[in-house]
Write an enzyme that holds these catalytic residues in place. Structure first.
Site, PDB file in Angstrom:
ATOM      1  N   ASP A 505     -86.895 -92.906  95.873  1.00 29.33           N
ATOM      2  CA  ASP A 505     -88.093 -91.998  95.187  1.00 29.33           C
ATOM      3  C   ASP A 505     -87.912 -91.704  93.883  1.00 29.33           C
ATOM      4  O   ASP A 505     -86.805 -91.857  93.510  1.00 29.33           O
ATOM      5  CB  ASP A 505     -88.260 -91.178  96.054  1.00 29.33           C
ATOM      6  CG  ASP A 505     -89.662 -90.430  96.029  1.00 29.33           C
ATOM      7  OD1 ASP A 505     -90.546 -90.867  95.022  1.00 29.33           O
ATOM      8  OD2 ASP A 505     -89.870 -89.286  96.549  1.00 29.33           O
ATOM      9  N   GLU A 508     -89.232 -93.783  88.665  1.00 34.64           N
ATOM     10  CA  GLU A 508     -90.368 -94.334  87.478  1.00 34.64           C
ATOM     11  C   GLU A 508     -89.307 -94.582  86.296  1.00 34.64           C
ATOM     12  O   GLU A 508     -89.652 -95.349  85.466  1.00 34.64           O
ATOM     13  CB  GLU A 508     -91.376 -93.567  87.150  1.00 34.64           C
ATOM     14  CG  GLU A 508     -92.458 -93.614  88.291  1.00 34.64           C
ATOM     15  CD  GLU A 508     -91.964 -92.758  89.683  1.00 34.64           C
ATOM     16  OE1 GLU A 508     -92.353 -93.327  90.631  1.00 34.64           O
ATOM     17  OE2 GLU A 508     -91.039 -91.871  89.347  1.00 34.64           O
TER      18      GLU A 508
END
Length: 939
Positions: A505, A508
């Protein structure tokens, strides 16, 4: 009204018109805007602007001749924006040699736009290369952009008959070029087989690609100039139709809105909603050409990109760096387009069988005992559960590669308990490595410093951001040593806690501070001449400094690749450690990630709008080569309701990847917390999914080996049916099953489209063959000419239909796939009008590496046909090799009359029934299929 009044009114009108023009003479000009956002022009004041503080970005004075009136006669819908890089006044627009024509009350078309034949590059002669042919592009006068490149290198490569590859580069400078681990076809196409032709406009340069068979224009870049500067690359093209899909990850409809909309590609930790850049970047689109043909285009570029869509129809690519690396796929049908695209970015992985079961997670299972209770409640409620997850609750002080000694001190024992139940276990692994622990107390950081694996800032020191554990360093997964370090720490943690997969997770990468805790330098990378419409208005918002240094390049060039590189490293680590098929779930994505990871759609809200959106997201990722995808069932943010959660569980039962996940402050949404009727509906949906897992697994085999889609939009299967071109509230599993979920509150009837043919309802067909024998299914046929039908949809029902001519392999469901894989199979056979059907099944041990490549599998073909000149129907089951499969029965839809008898492998079958109302035969068998099973019946 008197003549004087008329004169005064006319003078007043002229005065108002003059004031309006004068006002727009000295203010910024409105440009291409998103159709639904009325404030985007104002927003652009803060976003797409030149930052003049850097000397390299001082405005250049370039003399351009004013265009003639004739050159500026362009319909509003066909204007291409001359002020995309920044807002312009009339004088500034005309200084660029562009046309200026305000359009009062028009929110979309630009006021400053290119005239016909705007000056650009000149194409030189072609010369042969090893891969194709090359030419030089030269500008006689500089463009209006800072640091523009006057000489470019064009290379055109015919990769094969249906794929054209073009690159435009700066031959004088080494710019970053994306390398995706995948198979690129290198065989040169035979000119007689090529599906396309390409023509060139020499001055100003542009190219036109046409489909050879019908001369349809696929791309036409002569409509606007090619621009190429150090931090600004622009290419426009006409589109063959308005039916454009792809260009994700965005909160959009399946068919994109071309009414002056803008899409930004810049990976960002952002909960899904409209008009923002989300977690992944996939600069690929597919166009339906409205006659069954389709083509696709892929821009292989990892920099920040903005795509402008306009109703011409046309689009404009703008990238902030890299090169123009363009692939054009000629199909000719939609599925072929996706296959050609995946030949470039890589075919998706084959998932482990257990990963297709039901997963359950929550941020807020704060102890091992709380986690155990969840599993126990699920089993007591007789609800299938294959994989239990933990969010960051397990970690000591939220530091990865640790587990809390008090709350999760017996984590290894809990995982072993789950394994004994036939279950699997997964936990979260964020990339951020805590940097504040005392030296010598947190080996991941200490060893990472020693091995130099972290991203550096512009001064060469470790860049420190901030995520859940506080100040953090970020591994550089483009560095081979980092991948070894990552492998080592996963291996060490796995030796204590034998997890079955990893959830990556915040990749980005996300950071809670802008750039770093020390800020970012004032440079062209942090403040480029042009910034696409990104959340936060700066590229380093919510992530790292653009000037941060990685092994391959700067973060400015590599940001969108972070999730892909982490997924590759994690996949490789698990494969080395477990020696079985890895399972990795990633939030961030880029083309090629399907080779290594599943993807989920992020922090969706618990509401009906997001339930509907989830279908679009799943179908988009299917187009992007990521078949193992799903949304958080029942929603992640906010409180769900019982009805919403039931409907979401029903839809989620047909996500390729199915996980119920919930945020910490929200009401519980595990299936067992709801009323008995709701539990029964959820249990029924899960049992239906589990009964279909052999079919779903086979679809993944075809995705892995042939680049087929798993969950697919209707236009993929019915490209010549205009009704299917825009449907995004229904979808298919393969070519056999049509899923029509309820997506609105309080609905008990559903309007669904059934493409031409006969479709058999699976909604009341028993998920267990044993139960089906007692409570016979309806299997109701629907004869469609391609029409919308009103279907019953009470709360306990999801409408699923089997397509005529198809055979669906199924299996008795159980509480885990470990148990269900031991159960007998049964077949659901949907006869065509001619009395035939076909199906197949791929079967192996479910988790061995490269079982297909090593030929350690069983491939079963099912054929149903009518013996000519007789009333005999035969069903043949052909196996490639012995695997000990047990066929327990068949459901045959569309049998016109009752069978007189049934024979299986030469012996009569006594246990069969026939229902005249639905023309369904049901045979109870027990056949051990080693070579060929041949049930047959006579009526």
């Amino acid at each position: 009204m008197t003549s004087n009044s008329v004169s005064l009114f006319f003078l007043f009108f002229l005065l108002c018109f003059y004031v309006h023009l004068f006002h727009n003479e000295v203010t910024l000009v409105k440009s291409v805007r998103g159709g639904k956002s009325t404030n985007l022009a104002q927003e652009r004041l803060f976003v797409n602007v030149i930052k003049p503080q850097n000397s390299s970005q001082v405005k250049r004075v370039v003399e351009f001749p004013l265009p003639s009136v004739h050159e500026c006669i362009v319909s509003p819908g066909s204007r291409f924006d001359c002020g995309r890089d920044r807002l312009l006044s009339r004088a500034e627009c005309e200084d660029r040699g562009c046309c200026f024509s305000p359009l009062p009350l028009s929110p979309g078309p630009p006021w400053c736009f290119y005239p016909h034949m705007y000056p650009g590059y000149r194409l030189g002669p072609f010369s042969p290369t090893e891969r194709g042919q090359a030419a030089t592009l030269t500008r006689e006068t500089p463009s209006y952009l800072p640091k523009d490149v006057s000489t470019l290198s064009l290379e055109v490569m015919e990769l094969n008959a249906d794929c054209l590859h073009l690159t435009v580069k700066d031959p004088s400078s080494q710019r970053y070029e994306v390398q995706i681990p995948g198979v690129v076809p290198q065989s040169k196409a035979d000119a007689a087989e090529v599906l396309y032709t390409i023509q060139y406009q020499h001055n100003p340069f542009g190219f036109i690609v046409q489909r050879k068979s019908n001369r349809r224009v696929i791309m036409d870049t002569t409509v606007a100039p090619l621009l190429f500067a150090d931090q600004y690359l622009q290419l426009s093209t006409m589109l063959a139709s308005t039916l454009v899909s792809g260009l994700g990850e965005h909160y959009t409809t399946l068919i994109l809105d071309l009414n002056w909309t803008s899409l930004t590609f810049w990976n960002r930790d952002m909960a899904p909603h409209a008009d923002v850049n989300l977690y992944g970047s996939h600069p690929f689109y597919i166009v339906q050409e409205e006659d069954g043909f389709a083509h696709g285009v892929f821009l292989l570029n990892s920099n920040a990109i903005e795509v402008m869509l306009q109703p011409t129809p046309a689009l404009t690519w703008v990238s902030t760096g890299g090169i123009l690396d363009l692939y054009i796929f000629l199909g000719p049908d939609p599925q072929s387009v996706i296959r050609q695209y995946l030949q470039i970015i890589g075919y998706p992985m084959m998932p482990p069988y257990w990963s297709l079961g039901f997963h359950l997670c929550r941020w807020g299972y704060t102890t091992t005992n709380a986690t155990r209770r969840v599993v126990q409640h699920m089993h007591e409620a007789n609800i299938p559960l294959d994989v239990q997850w933990n969010d960051l609750d397990y970690a000591s002080e939220r530091r990865v590669f640790t587990f809390d000694p008090l709350r999760f001190g017996d984590l290894p024992e809990m995982v072993e308990e789950f394994h004994k139940r036939g279950m699997k276990y997964i936990l979260i692994l964020d990339p951020g490595i805590s940097s504040t622990s005392p030296p010598g107390t947190y080996p991941p950081f200490d060893d990472g410093l020693r091995r130099d694996v972290f991203i550096k800032n512009a001064t060469g020191h470790v860049l420190i951001g901030k995520v859940w554990p506080g100040p953090t360093a970020f591994p550089d997964f483009t560095n081979p040593e980092t991948r070894v370090w990552w492998d080592d720490f996963i291996k060490n943690f796995h030796s204590k806690v034998p997890v079955d997969g990893l959830w990556i997770d915040m990749n980005e990468p996300a950071s809670f501070v802008q750039g770093s805790v020390d800020g970012c330098p004032d440079s062209d990378l942090e403040n480029p001449p042009y910034t696409p419409r990104v959340v936060g208005r700066q590229l380093n918002s919510g992530t790292l400094c653009m000037s941060a240094q990685q092994k391959l390049s700067t973060h400015y060039n590599l940001h969108n690749l972070y999730g892909l590189t982490e997924a590759y490293a994690t996949h490789r680590a698990l494969m080395n450690i477990q020696q079985t098929r890895p399972f990795v779930l990633s939030r961030s994505s880029f083309p090629g990630i399907g080779q290594f990871s599943a993807v989920w759609t992020g922090d969706v809200r618990s509401d009906w709008e997001q339930l509907r959106y989830s279908i679009l997201a799943v179908l988009q990722f299917s187009l992007f080569g990521v078949p193992l995808v799903g949304a958080d069932v029942c929603g992640f943010g906010g409180n769900t309701t019982e009805e919403l959660c039931v409907r979401w569980m029903q839809l989620g039962a047909f996500y390729p990847f199915m996980r119920n996940h919930n945020d910490k402050p929200n009401a519980p949404q595990e299936p067992y917390v709801f009323g008995q009727k709701a539990q029964a509906a959820m249990r029924s949906a899960l049992n239906l999914r589990y009964s279909l897992l052999p079919f779903l697994y086979t679809l993944f085999h075809h995705a892995h080996t042939s680049a087929d889609t798993v969950a697919r939009p209707l236009f993929m299967e019915f490209p010549t049916d205009p009704n299917c071109w825009t449907i995004d509230h229904q979808f298919l599993w393969g070519s056999s099953l049509l899923i029509s979920p309820v997506l609105d509150e309080g609905v008990v009837e559903l309007v669904a489209y059934l493409p031409p043919g006969t479709w058999y309802s699976l909604q009341n067909v028993g998920n267990s063959f044993l139960l089906t024998c007692l409570y016979f299914p309806k299997g109701q046929p629907f004869y469609s000419n391609g029409q919308y039908l009103l279907l019953p949809a009470p709360l306990d029902t999801i409408n699923v239909h089997v397509r005529e001519g198809h055979i669906v392999p199924r299996q008795e469901p159980a509480l885990t796939t470990t148990a269900s894989r031991l159960n007998p199979f049964f077949l659901t056979v949907a006869l065509s009008a001619g009395g035939w059907a076909w199906g197949d099944m791929f079967w192996d041990d479910g988790d061995s590496l490269d079982s297909f490549e090593m030929q350690k599998y069983c491939y079963v073909v099912f054929i149903v046909g009518q013996v000519e000149m007789t009333n005999m129907m035969f069903i043949s089951v052909m196996l490639q090799e012995m695997y000990g499969l047990v066929l327990g029965g068949l459901q045959v839809f569309g049998v016109l009359s009752a069978p007189r008898y049934v024979i299986a492998n030469g012996e009569k079958v006594q246990d069969y029934t026939y229902h005249t109302d639905t023309m369904v035969s049901l045979f109870r068998l027990l056949l051990c299929c080693y070579t060929v099973c041949s049930p047959s019946c006579l009526w």
